[in-house]
Write a protein that holds these residues in place. Structure first.
Motif, PDB file in Angstrom:
ATOM      1  N   CYS A  27     -40.269  57.965 -76.946  1.00  0.00           N
ATOM      2  CA  CYS A  27     -40.814  58.565 -75.601  1.00  0.00           C
ATOM      3  C   CYS A  27     -42.329  58.793 -75.665  1.00  0.00           C
ATOM      4  O   CYS A  27     -43.173  58.521 -74.472  1.00  0.00           O
ATOM      5  CB  CYS A  27     -40.105  59.932 -75.504  1.00  0.00           C
ATOM      6  N   HIS A  60     -39.543  67.533 -76.439  1.00  0.00           N
ATOM      7  CA  HIS A  60     -38.913  66.097 -76.870  1.00  0.00           C
ATOM      8  C   HIS A  60     -39.884  65.017 -77.274  1.00  0.00           C
ATOM      9  O   HIS A  60     -39.909  64.527 -78.339  1.00  0.00           O
ATOM     10  CB  HIS A  60     -37.978  65.972 -75.668  1.00  0.00           C
ATOM     11  N   CYS A 112     -40.426  62.712 -80.607  1.00  0.00           N
ATOM     12  CA  CYS A 112     -39.837  61.246 -80.434  1.00  0.00           C
ATOM     13  C   CYS A 112     -40.765  60.071 -80.169  1.00  0.00           C
ATOM     14  O   CYS A 112     -41.584  60.147 -79.149  1.00  0.00           O
ATOM     15  CB  CYS A 112     -38.855  61.485 -79.140  1.00  0.00           C
ATOM     16  N   CYS A 148     -33.581  60.709 -74.481  1.00  0.00           N
ATOM     17  CA  CYS A 148     -34.539  59.974 -74.190  1.00  0.00           C
ATOM     18  C   CYS A 148     -34.468  59.534 -72.568  1.00  0.00           C
ATOM     19  O   CYS A 148     -35.358  59.225 -71.874  1.00  0.00           O
ATOM     20  CB  CYS A 148     -35.033  58.696 -75.000  1.00  0.00           C
TER      21      CYS A 148
HETATM   22 ZN    ZN Z   1     -37.152  60.155 -76.428  1.00  0.00          ZN
END
Ligand code: ZN
Lengths: 205, 82
Positions: free
Chosen positions: B44, B37, B41, B11
Protein backbone atom coordinates in the motif's frame (compact mmCIF):
# COMPACT_ATOMS: atom_id res chain seq x y z
CA UNK A 1 -7.56 28.47 -9.59
CA UNK A 2 -5.09 29.57 -7.00
CA UNK A 3 -4.82 33.22 -6.16
CA UNK A 4 -8.06 34.10 -7.87
CA UNK A 5 -10.49 34.27 -5.01
CA UNK A 6 -13.81 35.36 -6.28
CA UNK A 7 -16.10 36.19 -3.49
CA UNK A 8 -14.08 39.14 -2.42
CA UNK A 9 -15.80 42.46 -2.81
CA UNK A 10 -13.74 43.67 -5.72
CA UNK A 11 -14.54 40.66 -7.87
CA UNK A 12 -18.26 40.90 -7.19
CA UNK A 13 -18.21 44.63 -7.89
CA UNK A 14 -16.63 43.90 -11.26
CA UNK A 15 -19.29 41.30 -12.05
CA UNK A 16 -22.09 43.68 -11.02
CA UNK A 17 -20.69 46.42 -13.25
CA UNK A 18 -20.32 44.00 -16.18
CA UNK A 19 -23.89 42.82 -15.60
CA UNK A 20 -25.06 46.43 -16.01
CA UNK A 21 -23.30 46.57 -19.37
CA UNK A 22 -19.99 48.15 -18.36
CA UNK A 23 -17.74 47.01 -21.20
CA UNK A 24 -14.52 47.84 -19.40
CA UNK A 25 -15.51 45.74 -16.40
CA UNK A 26 -16.39 42.87 -18.73
CA UNK A 27 -13.05 43.18 -20.49
CA UNK A 28 -11.27 42.95 -17.14
CA UNK A 29 -13.21 39.76 -16.35
CA UNK A 30 -12.23 38.28 -19.72
CA UNK A 31 -8.58 39.20 -19.16
CA UNK A 32 -8.65 37.68 -15.71
CA UNK A 33 -10.08 34.36 -16.84
CA UNK A 34 -8.95 33.86 -20.43
CA UNK A 35 -6.00 31.67 -19.46
CA UNK A 36 -8.11 29.60 -17.06
CA UNK A 37 -10.80 29.03 -19.68
CA UNK A 38 -8.31 28.20 -22.41
CA UNK A 39 -6.29 25.84 -20.22
CA UNK A 40 -9.39 23.94 -19.14
CA UNK A 41 -10.70 23.81 -22.73
CA UNK A 42 -7.44 22.33 -23.99
CA UNK A 43 -7.23 19.81 -21.19
CA UNK A 44 -10.79 18.59 -21.52
CA UNK A 45 -11.50 18.98 -25.26
CA UNK A 46 -7.96 17.89 -26.20
CA UNK A 47 -8.29 18.70 -29.89
CA UNK A 48 -6.76 22.15 -30.51
CA UNK A 49 -9.43 23.36 -32.88
CA UNK A 50 -12.27 22.26 -30.60
CA UNK A 51 -10.52 23.86 -27.64
CA UNK A 52 -10.34 27.22 -29.43
CA UNK A 53 -14.00 26.88 -30.38
CA UNK A 54 -14.95 26.11 -26.76
CA UNK A 55 -12.86 29.09 -25.61
CA UNK A 56 -14.72 31.44 -27.97
CA UNK A 57 -18.14 29.96 -27.23
CA UNK A 58 -17.57 30.14 -23.48
CA UNK A 59 -16.94 33.88 -23.42
CA UNK A 60 -19.81 34.52 -25.83
CA UNK A 61 -22.03 32.51 -23.41
CA UNK A 62 -20.64 34.43 -20.43
CA UNK A 63 -21.40 37.70 -22.20
CA UNK A 64 -24.97 36.63 -22.97
CA UNK A 65 -25.73 34.95 -19.63
CA UNK A 66 -23.82 37.06 -17.12
CA UNK A 67 -27.06 38.67 -15.91
CA UNK A 68 -28.21 35.21 -14.79
CA UNK A 69 -25.24 34.80 -12.46
CA UNK A 70 -26.71 35.42 -9.02
CA UNK A 71 -23.57 35.15 -6.90
CA UNK A 72 -24.96 32.18 -4.96
CA UNK A 73 -22.29 29.88 -6.35
CA UNK A 74 -18.66 30.76 -6.92
CA UNK A 75 -18.07 32.59 -10.18
CA UNK A 76 -15.44 29.99 -11.13
CA UNK A 77 -17.96 27.16 -10.63
CA UNK A 78 -20.35 28.94 -12.97
CA UNK A 79 -17.56 29.55 -15.48
CA UNK A 80 -16.15 26.01 -15.44
CA UNK A 81 -19.68 24.71 -15.95
CA UNK A 82 -20.02 26.71 -19.15
CA UNK A 83 -16.64 25.50 -20.46
CA UNK A 84 -17.45 21.90 -19.55
CA UNK A 85 -20.77 22.16 -21.36
CA UNK A 86 -19.06 23.51 -24.43
CA UNK A 87 -16.50 20.70 -24.39
CA UNK A 88 -18.72 17.79 -23.39
CA UNK A 89 -22.22 18.70 -24.50
CA UNK A 90 -21.95 17.47 -28.05
CA UNK A 91 -20.40 14.26 -26.92
CA UNK A 92 -22.54 13.43 -23.93
CA UNK A 93 -25.05 11.38 -25.87
CA UNK A 94 -22.51 9.32 -27.71
CA UNK A 95 -22.37 5.78 -26.43
CA UNK A 96 -18.61 5.72 -26.50
CA UNK A 97 -18.41 8.25 -23.70
CA UNK A 98 -20.70 6.25 -21.48
CA UNK A 99 -18.06 3.55 -21.36
CA UNK A 100 -16.36 3.42 -18.01
CA UNK A 101 -12.66 3.12 -17.44
CA UNK A 102 -11.46 -0.38 -16.66
CA UNK A 103 -10.12 -0.49 -13.13
CA UNK A 104 -7.32 -2.98 -13.52
CA UNK A 105 -5.69 -4.57 -10.54
CA UNK A 106 -2.21 -3.12 -10.07
CA UNK A 107 0.72 -5.40 -10.83
CA UNK A 108 1.54 -7.56 -7.81
CA UNK A 109 -1.56 -6.44 -5.91
CA UNK A 110 -3.24 -8.88 -3.52
CA UNK A 111 -6.17 -8.29 -1.23
CA UNK A 112 -4.26 -9.95 1.56
CA UNK A 113 -0.51 -9.42 1.36
CA UNK A 114 1.98 -12.30 1.32
CA UNK A 115 3.94 -12.56 4.56
CA UNK A 116 7.27 -14.05 5.48
CA UNK A 117 7.71 -16.55 8.30
CA UNK A 118 7.99 -13.65 10.78
CA UNK A 119 4.68 -12.24 9.62
CA UNK A 120 6.20 -9.27 7.80
CA UNK A 121 4.53 -8.13 4.58
CA UNK A 122 6.43 -9.18 1.45
CA UNK A 123 6.34 -6.38 -1.12
CA UNK A 124 4.75 -7.59 -4.33
CA UNK A 125 3.62 -4.19 -5.74
CA UNK A 126 6.74 -2.70 -7.37
CA UNK A 127 7.85 0.71 -6.05
CA UNK A 128 8.26 3.59 -8.45
CA UNK A 129 11.58 5.27 -9.19
CA UNK A 130 12.70 7.57 -6.42
CA UNK A 131 14.30 10.00 -8.90
CA UNK A 132 12.90 13.53 -8.45
CA UNK A 133 9.97 13.87 -10.83
CA UNK A 134 11.25 16.96 -12.60
CA UNK A 135 14.32 14.92 -13.54
CA UNK A 136 12.20 12.00 -14.74
CA UNK A 137 10.18 14.28 -17.01
CA UNK A 138 11.38 14.11 -20.59
CA UNK A 139 9.87 14.05 -24.06
CA UNK A 140 9.08 10.33 -23.89
CA UNK A 141 7.27 10.59 -20.56
CA UNK A 142 5.43 13.67 -21.80
CA UNK A 143 4.17 11.56 -24.71
CA UNK A 144 3.13 8.72 -22.39
CA UNK A 145 1.26 11.17 -20.12
CA UNK A 146 -0.45 12.69 -23.11
CA UNK A 147 -1.50 9.35 -24.57
CA UNK A 148 -2.79 8.17 -21.19
CA UNK A 149 -5.02 11.18 -20.66
CA UNK A 150 -6.19 10.96 -24.25
CA UNK A 151 -7.44 7.42 -23.60
CA UNK A 152 -9.66 8.53 -20.70
CA UNK A 153 -13.31 9.11 -21.60
CA UNK A 154 -13.91 12.91 -21.59
CA UNK A 155 -16.10 12.86 -18.52
CA UNK A 156 -13.45 11.07 -16.50
CA UNK A 157 -10.87 13.42 -17.88
CA UNK A 158 -12.96 16.40 -16.80
CA UNK A 159 -13.20 15.05 -13.23
CA UNK A 160 -9.45 14.40 -13.08
CA UNK A 161 -8.57 17.85 -14.45
CA UNK A 162 -10.99 19.68 -12.14
CA UNK A 163 -9.95 17.81 -9.00
CA UNK A 164 -6.24 17.22 -9.52
CA UNK A 165 -5.13 19.96 -11.88
CA UNK A 166 -7.52 22.85 -11.17
CA UNK A 167 -7.75 21.79 -7.52
CA UNK A 168 -11.51 22.15 -7.21
CA UNK A 169 -13.23 20.39 -4.32
CA UNK A 170 -15.34 17.27 -4.90
CA UNK A 171 -18.43 19.39 -4.16
CA UNK A 172 -17.55 22.11 -6.71
CA UNK A 173 -16.63 19.44 -9.29
CA UNK A 174 -19.99 17.76 -8.74
CA UNK A 175 -21.80 21.08 -9.33
CA UNK A 176 -19.75 21.86 -12.44
CA UNK A 177 -20.38 18.48 -14.08
CA UNK A 178 -23.90 17.92 -12.70
CA UNK A 179 -22.82 14.72 -10.99
CA UNK A 180 -23.29 13.48 -7.44
CA UNK A 181 -20.34 13.75 -5.05
CA UNK A 182 -19.99 9.92 -4.86
CA UNK A 183 -19.94 9.80 -8.68
CA UNK A 184 -17.14 12.38 -8.70
CA UNK A 185 -15.19 10.34 -6.16
CA UNK A 186 -15.56 7.07 -8.02
CA UNK A 187 -14.64 8.65 -11.37
CA UNK A 188 -11.62 10.30 -9.83
CA UNK A 189 -10.51 7.01 -8.34
CA UNK A 190 -10.87 5.24 -11.67
CA UNK A 191 -9.21 8.01 -13.64
CA UNK A 192 -6.20 8.16 -11.30
CA UNK A 193 -5.86 4.38 -11.15
CA UNK A 194 -6.08 4.19 -14.94
CA UNK A 195 -3.44 6.88 -15.44
CA UNK A 196 -1.21 5.21 -12.86
CA UNK A 197 -1.43 1.89 -14.72
CA UNK A 198 -0.51 3.61 -17.97
CA UNK A 199 2.58 5.19 -16.37
CA UNK A 200 3.57 2.14 -14.35
CA UNK A 201 5.72 0.30 -16.96
CA UNK A 202 7.77 3.47 -17.39
CA UNK A 203 7.91 4.56 -13.76
CA UNK A 204 8.55 1.35 -11.87
CA UNK A 205 11.99 1.12 -10.35
CA UNK B 1 -19.15 15.58 7.05
CA UNK B 2 -20.60 12.63 8.90
CA UNK B 3 -18.25 9.99 10.18
CA UNK B 4 -19.18 6.70 8.65
CA UNK B 5 -17.92 3.52 10.19
CA UNK B 6 -15.83 2.01 7.47
CA UNK B 7 -13.74 -1.00 8.30
CA UNK B 8 -10.32 -1.02 6.74
CA UNK B 9 -9.58 -4.72 6.69
CA UNK B 10 -7.14 -5.31 3.89
CA UNK B 11 -5.24 -3.80 0.97
CA UNK B 12 -8.32 -3.82 -1.25
CA UNK B 13 -10.15 -1.56 1.24
CA UNK B 14 -7.17 0.76 1.39
CA UNK B 15 -6.94 0.90 -2.40
CA UNK B 16 -10.64 1.69 -2.63
CA UNK B 17 -10.30 4.68 -0.30
CA UNK B 18 -6.79 5.82 -1.09
CA UNK B 19 -7.93 8.25 -3.71
CA UNK B 20 -10.29 10.45 -1.82
CA UNK B 21 -7.58 12.49 -0.25
CA UNK B 22 -4.06 11.55 -1.24
CA UNK B 23 -2.54 13.54 1.58
CA UNK B 24 -4.79 12.27 4.31
CA UNK B 25 -4.88 15.64 6.01
CA UNK B 26 -8.28 14.79 7.36
CA UNK B 27 -8.13 13.26 10.75
CA UNK B 28 -11.20 11.10 10.37
CA UNK B 29 -11.33 7.63 11.81
CA UNK B 30 -11.21 6.15 8.33
CA UNK B 31 -8.05 8.11 7.51
CA UNK B 32 -6.39 7.07 10.75
CA UNK B 33 -7.11 3.43 9.98
CA UNK B 34 -5.80 3.81 6.44
CA UNK B 35 -2.63 5.50 7.70
CA UNK B 36 -2.13 2.73 10.24
CA UNK B 37 -2.48 0.06 7.57
CA UNK B 38 -0.18 1.86 5.10
CA UNK B 39 2.54 2.32 7.72
CA UNK B 40 2.76 -1.45 8.06
CA UNK B 41 2.16 -2.47 4.46
CA UNK B 42 4.90 -2.16 1.82
CA UNK B 43 2.40 -2.75 -0.99
CA UNK B 44 0.00 0.00 0.00
CA UNK B 45 2.97 2.33 0.62
CA UNK B 46 4.20 1.67 -2.93
CA UNK B 47 0.70 2.06 -4.36
CA UNK B 48 -0.01 5.34 -2.56
CA UNK B 49 3.40 6.72 -3.56
CA UNK B 50 2.76 5.89 -7.22
CA UNK B 51 -0.70 7.51 -7.07
CA UNK B 52 0.77 10.71 -5.65
CA UNK B 53 3.49 10.69 -8.31
CA UNK B 54 0.89 10.22 -11.05
CA UNK B 55 -0.87 13.41 -9.97
CA UNK B 56 2.39 15.32 -9.48
CA UNK B 57 3.59 14.37 -12.96
CA UNK B 58 0.48 15.99 -14.45
CA UNK B 59 1.32 19.15 -12.54
CA UNK B 60 4.66 19.26 -14.34
CA UNK B 61 3.03 19.45 -17.77
CA UNK B 62 3.27 23.11 -18.86
CA UNK B 63 -0.03 24.94 -19.19
CA UNK B 64 -1.08 26.18 -22.61
CA UNK B 65 -1.48 29.94 -23.08
CA UNK B 66 -4.16 31.54 -25.22
CA UNK B 67 -2.84 31.88 -28.78
CA UNK B 68 -2.80 35.55 -29.79
CA UNK B 69 -4.92 34.76 -32.87
CA UNK B 70 -7.66 33.22 -30.69
CA UNK B 71 -7.57 36.18 -28.32
CA UNK B 72 -7.75 38.66 -31.20
CA UNK B 73 -10.74 36.81 -32.66
CA UNK B 74 -12.55 36.79 -29.31
CA UNK B 75 -11.99 40.50 -28.66
CA UNK B 76 -13.23 41.25 -32.15
CA UNK B 77 -16.39 39.12 -31.76
CA UNK B 78 -17.22 40.70 -28.38
CA UNK B 79 -16.09 44.16 -29.49
CA UNK B 80 -13.68 44.50 -26.58
CA UNK B 81 -10.78 46.92 -26.42
CA UNK B 82 -7.34 45.30 -26.13
ZN1 ZN C 1 -1.91 -2.99 2.22
Amino acid sequence: MKGLELHNGEEMKLIRLAQKGDKRAFTRLVKKYEDVVFRFSVKVCRDGEKAEEAFQDTFVNVFKKLKQFDGKSKFTTWLYKIVANNCLMKRRRSKLDQASVPLETPEGFREEPLRDSDGRVIQTVPSWKSTPLDRVMNAELRRILDKAIEKLPPEYRAVFVLRDVEEQSAEETAKILSLSVPAVKSRLHRARAFLREQLHPYMKA
Amino acid sequence: MTTKLIRIRNCADVAAHICENLDYKLNSRKCREIKKHIARCANCTAYLDSMKKTVKLYHLVPNPRVPSSARAKLYKVLKLAK
